[in-house]
Design a protein around this motif. Structure first.
Motif, PDB file in Angstrom:
ATOM      1  N   TYR A  63     -22.757  64.187 -33.058  1.00  0.00           N
ATOM      2  CA  TYR A  63     -23.150  65.390 -32.333  1.00  0.00           C
ATOM      3  C   TYR A  63     -24.458  65.922 -32.891  1.00  0.00           C
ATOM      4  CZ  TYR A  63     -23.084  70.040 -30.349  1.00  0.00           C
ATOM      5  OH  TYR A  63     -23.427  71.187 -29.687  1.00  0.00           O
ATOM      6  N   ALA A  66     -27.243  63.812 -31.622  1.00  0.00           N
ATOM      7  CA  ALA A  66     -27.505  64.096 -30.212  1.00  0.00           C
ATOM      8  C   ALA A  66     -28.276  65.396 -30.054  1.00  0.00           C
ATOM      9  CB  ALA A  66     -26.198  64.153 -29.442  1.00  0.00           C
ATOM     10  N   SER A  67     -27.918  66.413 -30.824  1.00  0.00           N
ATOM     11  CA  SER A  67     -28.638  67.682 -30.713  1.00  0.00           C
ATOM     12  C   SER A  67     -30.077  67.542 -31.224  1.00  0.00           C
ATOM     13  CB  SER A  67     -27.898  68.791 -31.456  1.00  0.00           C
ATOM     14  OG  SER A  67     -27.821  68.499 -32.831  1.00  0.00           O
ATOM     15  N   ILE A  69     -31.898  64.807 -31.008  1.00  0.00           N
ATOM     16  CA  ILE A  69     -32.616  64.090 -29.942  1.00  0.00           C
ATOM     17  C   ILE A  69     -33.000  65.050 -28.833  1.00  0.00           C
ATOM     18  CG2 ILE A  69     -32.334  62.369 -28.112  1.00  0.00           C
ATOM     19  CD1 ILE A  69     -30.632  60.760 -30.118  1.00  0.00           C
ATOM     20  N   GLU A  70     -32.079  65.917 -28.442  1.00  0.00           N
ATOM     21  CA  GLU A  70     -32.376  66.904 -27.399  1.00  0.00           C
ATOM     22  C   GLU A  70     -33.482  67.840 -27.850  1.00  0.00           C
ATOM     23  OE1 GLU A  70     -31.376  67.117 -24.225  1.00  0.00           O
ATOM     24  OE2 GLU A  70     -30.334  65.236 -24.589  1.00  0.00           O
ATOM     25  N   ARG A  73     -36.731  66.037 -27.429  1.00  0.00           N
ATOM     26  CA  ARG A  73     -37.104  65.975 -26.018  1.00  0.00           C
ATOM     27  C   ARG A  73     -37.710  67.297 -25.572  1.00  0.00           C
ATOM     28  NH1 ARG A  73     -31.758  63.022 -23.636  1.00  0.00           N
ATOM     29  NH2 ARG A  73     -32.283  60.922 -24.347  1.00  0.00           N
ATOM     30  N   ASP A  74     -37.105  68.398 -25.982  1.00  0.00           N
ATOM     31  CA  ASP A  74     -37.636  69.701 -25.629  1.00  0.00           C
ATOM     32  C   ASP A  74     -39.019  69.915 -26.241  1.00  0.00           C
ATOM     33  OD1 ASP A  74     -35.370  70.256 -24.159  1.00  0.00           O
ATOM     34  OD2 ASP A  74     -34.386  71.373 -25.786  1.00  0.00           O
ATOM     35  N   LYS A  77     -41.605  68.099 -24.229  1.00  0.00           N
ATOM     36  CA  LYS A  77     -41.907  68.794 -22.981  1.00  0.00           C
ATOM     37  C   LYS A  77     -42.869  69.949 -23.231  1.00  0.00           C
ATOM     38  CE  LYS A  77     -37.531  67.750 -20.670  1.00  0.00           C
ATOM     39  NZ  LYS A  77     -36.264  68.308 -20.180  1.00  0.00           N
TER      40      LYS A  77
END
Length: 90
Positions: A63, A66-67, A69-70, A73-74, A77
């Motif tokens: 978890y 995964a957080s 990686i997110e 990604r943010d 952006k």
């Protein structure tokens, strides 16, 4: 006064019948309450198991990865938006 004695004699069995009925109603209510308590205990244990699973997922390293990686990604952006704005201003 003489009439009260036979009336009283007839009321005693009625009171006994009413008392037995009330006792049966109380026993039925107690049984129903015990069944509901058992059902709530089962539901509670199922919810506790779900919470344990969720805690395991949240505290798991996967978890956290995964957080992260997110978050990356943010961040990409945001960088892309900033680059686009700089080009537009130039």
């Amino acid at each position: 006064m003489a009439l009260l004695i036979p009336i009283l004699a007839l009321c005693i069995p009625l009171i006994a019948i009413w008392t037995k009925h009330q006792q049966k109603v109380a026993e039925i209510n107690a049984t129903a309450a015990a069944e509901k308590a058992a059902q709530y205990a089962t539901d509670n244990s199922e919810l506790e198991e779900r919470v344990r699973v969720l805690e395991r997922i949240v505290t798991d390293k996967g978890y956290d990865v995964a957080s992260q990686i997110e978050a990356l990604r943010d961040a990409r952006k945001v960088e892309a938006l900033l680059d686009k704005r700089e080009k537009d201003l130039s």
